[in-house]
Motif scaffolding. Structure first.
Motif, PDB file in Angstrom:
ATOM      1  N   GLN A  94      21.526  54.502  23.406  1.00  0.00           N
ATOM      2  CA  GLN A  94      21.694  53.915  21.908  1.00  0.00           C
ATOM      3  C   GLN A  94      21.698  55.319  21.187  1.00  0.00           C
ATOM      4  OE1 GLN A  94      18.804  50.879  20.934  1.00  0.00           O
ATOM      5  NE2 GLN A  94      17.422  51.889  22.703  1.00  0.00           N
ATOM      6  N   GLU A  95      22.677  54.874  19.872  1.00  0.00           N
ATOM      7  CA  GLU A  95      22.787  55.861  18.962  1.00  0.00           C
ATOM      8  C   GLU A  95      22.463  55.262  17.368  1.00  0.00           C
ATOM      9  OE1 GLU A  95      26.859  56.865  19.388  1.00  0.00           O
ATOM     10  OE2 GLU A  95      26.604  57.653  21.434  1.00  0.00           O
ATOM     11  N   LEU A  96      21.756  55.987  16.722  1.00  0.00           N
ATOM     12  CA  LEU A  96      21.594  55.433  15.271  1.00  0.00           C
ATOM     13  C   LEU A  96      22.113  56.555  14.405  1.00  0.00           C
ATOM     14  CD1 LEU A  96      20.664  53.401  13.358  1.00  0.00           C
ATOM     15  CD2 LEU A  96      18.269  54.258  13.405  1.00  0.00           C
ATOM     16  N   GLU A  97      22.907  56.359  13.345  1.00  0.00           N
ATOM     17  CA  GLU A  97      23.210  57.430  12.605  1.00  0.00           C
ATOM     18  C   GLU A  97      23.007  56.661  11.286  1.00  0.00           C
ATOM     19  OE1 GLU A  97      27.186  60.029  11.128  1.00  0.00           O
ATOM     20  OE2 GLU A  97      27.518  58.428  12.693  1.00  0.00           O
ATOM     21  N   ILE A  98      22.301  57.455  10.186  1.00  0.00           N
ATOM     22  CA  ILE A  98      21.929  56.833   8.842  1.00  0.00           C
ATOM     23  C   ILE A  98      22.059  58.085   7.932  1.00  0.00           C
ATOM     24  CG2 ILE A  98      20.254  56.141   7.281  1.00  0.00           C
ATOM     25  CD1 ILE A  98      18.794  55.061  10.045  1.00  0.00           C
ATOM     26  N   LEU A  99      23.013  57.626   6.770  1.00  0.00           N
ATOM     27  CA  LEU A  99      23.068  58.573   5.670  1.00  0.00           C
ATOM     28  C   LEU A  99      22.596  58.028   4.475  1.00  0.00           C
ATOM     29  CD1 LEU A  99      24.474  60.983   4.264  1.00  0.00           C
ATOM     30  CD2 LEU A  99      26.428  59.544   3.708  1.00  0.00           C
ATOM     31  N   ASN A 101      20.251  59.110   0.668  1.00  0.00           N
ATOM     32  CA  ASN A 101      19.768  59.926  -0.513  1.00  0.00           C
ATOM     33  C   ASN A 101      20.201  61.355   0.140  1.00  0.00           C
ATOM     34  OD1 ASN A 101      18.456  57.799  -1.533  1.00  0.00           O
ATOM     35  ND2 ASN A 101      16.660  58.096  -0.278  1.00  0.00           N
ATOM     36  N   ASN A 102      21.352  61.605   0.241  1.00  0.00           N
ATOM     37  CA  ASN A 102      21.846  62.933   0.561  1.00  0.00           C
ATOM     38  C   ASN A 102      21.124  63.426   1.740  1.00  0.00           C
ATOM     39  OD1 ASN A 102      23.809  63.337  -1.402  1.00  0.00           O
ATOM     40  ND2 ASN A 102      22.236  64.164  -2.851  1.00  0.00           N
ATOM     41  N   GLU A 103      20.667  62.693   2.639  1.00  0.00           N
ATOM     42  CA  GLU A 103      20.036  63.025   3.894  1.00  0.00           C
ATOM     43  C   GLU A 103      20.690  62.552   5.165  1.00  0.00           C
ATOM     44  OE1 GLU A 103      15.794  63.454   6.231  1.00  0.00           O
ATOM     45  OE2 GLU A 103      15.996  62.593   4.009  1.00  0.00           O
ATOM     46  N   HIS A 104      21.095  63.029   6.172  1.00  0.00           N
ATOM     47  CA  HIS A 104      22.091  62.604   7.398  1.00  0.00           C
ATOM     48  C   HIS A 104      21.013  62.592   8.554  1.00  0.00           C
ATOM     49  CE1 HIS A 104      24.738  62.839  10.619  1.00  0.00           C
ATOM     50  NE2 HIS A 104      25.336  61.560   9.980  1.00  0.00           N
ATOM     51  N   ILE A 105      20.782  61.682   9.179  1.00  0.00           N
ATOM     52  CA  ILE A 105      20.019  61.756  10.753  1.00  0.00           C
ATOM     53  C   ILE A 105      21.035  61.177  11.799  1.00  0.00           C
ATOM     54  CG2 ILE A 105      17.804  61.879   9.705  1.00  0.00           C
ATOM     55  CD1 ILE A 105      18.227  58.789  11.093  1.00  0.00           C
ATOM     56  N   SER A 106      20.752  61.441  12.912  1.00  0.00           N
ATOM     57  CA  SER A 106      21.615  60.830  14.072  1.00  0.00           C
ATOM     58  C   SER A 106      20.627  60.958  15.332  1.00  0.00           C
ATOM     59  CB  SER A 106      22.730  61.773  14.211  1.00  0.00           C
ATOM     60  OG  SER A 106      23.623  61.119  15.264  1.00  0.00           O
ATOM     61  N   PHE A 107      20.426  59.939  15.915  1.00  0.00           N
ATOM     62  CA  PHE A 107      19.690  59.842  16.916  1.00  0.00           C
ATOM     63  C   PHE A 107      20.330  59.341  18.075  1.00  0.00           C
ATOM     64  CE2 PHE A 107      16.541  58.553  13.531  1.00  0.00           C
ATOM     65  CZ  PHE A 107      15.686  59.790  13.558  1.00  0.00           C
ATOM     66  N   THR A 108      19.875  59.691  19.315  1.00  0.00           N
ATOM     67  CA  THR A 108      20.279  59.390  20.657  1.00  0.00           C
ATOM     68  C   THR A 108      19.073  59.140  21.568  1.00  0.00           C
ATOM     69  OG1 THR A 108      22.219  60.614  20.331  1.00  0.00           O
ATOM     70  CG2 THR A 108      21.996  59.822  22.338  1.00  0.00           C
ATOM     71  N   THR A 109      19.092  57.950  22.240  1.00  0.00           N
ATOM     72  CA  THR A 109      18.050  57.666  23.242  1.00  0.00           C
ATOM     73  C   THR A 109      18.637  56.912  24.289  1.00  0.00           C
ATOM     74  OG1 THR A 109      15.649  57.088  23.678  1.00  0.00           O
ATOM     75  CG2 THR A 109      17.166  55.632  22.038  1.00  0.00           C
ATOM     76  N   GLY A 110      17.775  56.753  25.355  1.00  0.00           N
ATOM     77  CA  GLY A 110      18.201  55.703  26.399  1.00  0.00           C
ATOM     78  C   GLY A 110      17.989  54.402  25.763  1.00  0.00           C
ATOM     79  N   LYS A 111      18.304  53.474  26.819  1.00  0.00           N
ATOM     80  CA  LYS A 111      17.974  51.989  26.171  1.00  0.00           C
ATOM     81  C   LYS A 111      16.553  51.709  26.378  1.00  0.00           C
ATOM     82  CE  LYS A 111      22.084  49.041  27.250  1.00  0.00           C
ATOM     83  NZ  LYS A 111      22.704  48.099  28.146  1.00  0.00           N
ATOM     84  N   ILE A 112      16.019  50.748  25.520  1.00  0.00           N
ATOM     85  CA  ILE A 112      14.714  50.533  25.351  1.00  0.00           C
ATOM     86  C   ILE A 112      14.517  48.941  26.073  1.00  0.00           C
ATOM     87  CG2 ILE A 112      12.511  50.244  24.194  1.00  0.00           C
ATOM     88  CD1 ILE A 112      13.905  52.115  22.204  1.00  0.00           C
ATOM     89  N   GLY A 113      13.996  48.755  27.192  1.00  0.00           N
ATOM     90  CA  GLY A 113      13.960  47.529  27.742  1.00  0.00           C
ATOM     91  C   GLY A 113      12.656  46.491  27.281  1.00  0.00           C
ATOM     92  N   SER A 114      11.523  47.338  26.707  1.00  0.00           N
ATOM     93  CA  SER A 114      10.650  46.635  26.204  1.00  0.00           C
ATOM     94  C   SER A 114       9.638  47.480  25.303  1.00  0.00           C
ATOM     95  CB  SER A 114       9.645  45.851  27.360  1.00  0.00           C
ATOM     96  OG  SER A 114       8.981  46.786  28.006  1.00  0.00           O
ATOM     97  N   LEU A 115       8.653  46.943  24.646  1.00  0.00           N
ATOM     98  CA  LEU A 115       7.749  47.944  23.957  1.00  0.00           C
ATOM     99  C   LEU A 115       7.040  48.571  24.770  1.00  0.00           C
ATOM    100  CD1 LEU A 115       6.167  45.737  21.087  1.00  0.00           C
ATOM    101  CD2 LEU A 115       7.395  47.862  21.121  1.00  0.00           C
ATOM    102  N   ALA A 116       6.691  48.183  26.344  1.00  0.00           N
ATOM    103  CA  ALA A 116       6.183  49.083  27.195  1.00  0.00           C
ATOM    104  C   ALA A 116       6.927  50.297  27.320  1.00  0.00           C
ATOM    105  CB  ALA A 116       5.814  48.307  28.589  1.00  0.00           C
ATOM    106  N   ASP A 117       8.208  50.370  27.085  1.00  0.00           N
ATOM    107  CA  ASP A 117       8.773  51.602  27.566  1.00  0.00           C
ATOM    108  C   ASP A 117       8.757  52.571  26.192  1.00  0.00           C
ATOM    109  OD1 ASP A 117      10.269  50.534  29.721  1.00  0.00           O
ATOM    110  OD2 ASP A 117      11.926  50.004  28.661  1.00  0.00           O
ATOM    111  N   VAL A 118       8.544  51.873  25.078  1.00  0.00           N
ATOM    112  CA  VAL A 118       8.030  52.734  23.831  1.00  0.00           C
ATOM    113  C   VAL A 118       6.594  53.367  24.254  1.00  0.00           C
ATOM    114  CG1 VAL A 118       7.552  52.403  21.312  1.00  0.00           C
ATOM    115  CG2 VAL A 118       9.649  51.475  22.276  1.00  0.00           C
ATOM    116  N   ASN A 119       5.810  52.668  24.346  1.00  0.00           N
ATOM    117  CA  ASN A 119       4.372  53.050  24.389  1.00  0.00           C
ATOM    118  C   ASN A 119       4.156  54.090  25.444  1.00  0.00           C
ATOM    119  OD1 ASN A 119       3.526  51.218  22.286  1.00  0.00           O
ATOM    120  ND2 ASN A 119       3.322  49.576  23.557  1.00  0.00           N
TER     121      ASN A 119
END
Length: 170
Positions: A94-99, A101-119
């Motif tokens: 998964q990739e998420l890019e956000i621009l 308020n003059n701030e740029h972020i870019s995230f990369t992570t594996g697929k998340i199957g459920s909240l258990a993966d998050v926790n």
């Protein structure tokens, strides 16, 4: 962002999300982006049962962009760091890019199957912000695209600050 973009302004807002993997049916993915001018681009590629890629483009109003920006601000994702998030793997990425308020972020992570993966991750609070933000984006997208699909058959409208949604397709 796109070819020929002008300098980024304080009020510019851009979001791109991608989730996909390469497997038995080739490169399957979902990707969407909201551009500062209100253009929404969507692509969904699944080769399951010989499906073909779905591509849609529309323009959303400044009110829609403002709401998306509010969702991002409320998520506090701009303060997060993906250093301790699961790495992409054969299951996907998964990739998420956000621009914003003059701030740029870019995230990369594996697929998340459920909240258990998050926790069970090394950074459950940060990954939870990512997870819920992506769910909010997908929910909003699932409401906008069907409306656009119906509306484009009836009219092409000009971008207007007075319309909640204003679409045209390629």
């Amino acid at each position: 962002m796109s070819d020929g973009d002008k300098s980024v302004g304080k009020d510019d807002f851009y979001v791109r999300y991608y989730v996909g993997h390469k497997g038995k049916f080739g490169h399957e993915f979902l990707e969407f982006e909201f551009r500062p001018d209100g253009q929404l681009r969507y692509a969904n590629n699944s080769n399951y049962k010989n499906d073909t890629i779905i591509r849609k483009e529309a323009f959303v109003s400044p009110a829609v962009l403002h709401e998306l920006k509010r969702i991002v601000e409320d998520s506090e994702i701009m303060q997060e760091d993906d250093a301790n998030w699961p790495e992409p793997d054969k299951v996907g990425r998964q990739e998420l890019e956000i621009l914003m308020n003059n701030e740029h972020i870019s995230f990369t992570t594996g697929k998340i199957g459920s909240l258990a993966d998050v926790n069970n991750s090394k950074d459950p609070d940060g990954l939870r912000s990512f997870y819920y933000l992506v769910q909010d984006f997908k929910l909003n997208l699932s409401k906008v695209l069907p409306i656009a699909t119906v509306l484009w058959k009836w009219f092409i409208c000009h971008k207007s600050e007075h319309s909640a949604l204003c679409f045209f397709y390629n």
